[in-house]
Design a protein around this motif. Structure first.
Motif: not given
Length: 150
Positions: A9, A11-12, A14, A18, A37, A40, A43-45, A47, A97
């Motif tokens: 990832f 990025s994730f 938002n 999930k 990760n 990123s 927030n990615t961490e 998630y 995603n």
């Protein structure tokens, strides 16, 4: 058969629920999953940690400094090889995603055929391969499998 998957990832998104990813990962209950990760945002961490907490077969590796995709895959591979006795290790990288979900679904539906292709390809090599040389792209094998079916 001991099998692992690395998912990188950068990025994730938002807006992406999930819960869908959790459901898909949990459907691969006998596969070791490593979510990587690649430096990123926080927030990615968060998630990825939430996903890992809800999936028994999943671990998270956080990379503090951004790395190339190949390096990121190697970090995930090193982690999985050290933590589990895996025979085959595939990866998914540089995808949205939604694409990750589609690749997980494609892998689940075509798992046996993909593994047969991987084993066949590896057996054709005249010299034995290192763990890292045996890594395979799930996306590429799905493409190869679909082209053989047409």
């Amino acid at each position: 058969m001991k099998l692992g998957i690395i998912i990188v990832f950068n990025s994730f998104e938002n807006s992406f629920p999930k819960e869908v990813l959790i459901e898909k990962i949990n459907s691969l209950y006998d596969v070791s999953i490593c979510l990587v990760n690649n430096k990123s945002n926080a927030n990615t961490e968060n998630y990825l940690n939430e996903i890992s907490e809800n999936c028994k077969n999943t671990s998270v590796v956080n990379i503090k400094m951004s790395k190339s995709l190949n390096s990121t895959i190697r970090v995930g591979a090193r982690y999985l090889f050290n933590q589990h006795n895996l025979k085959h290790l595939g990866y998914i990288n540089d995808q949205t995603n939604l694409q990750i979900i589609e690749l997980i679904e494609g892998f689940k539906k075509n798992r046996d055929e993909i593994l047969n292709l991987v084993i066949s390809t590896q057996n054709k090599k005249s010299i034995s391969q290192t763990q890292f040389q045996r890594l395979f792209s799930i996306k590429q094998y799905l493409i190869d499998l679909n082209s053989k079916l047409v």
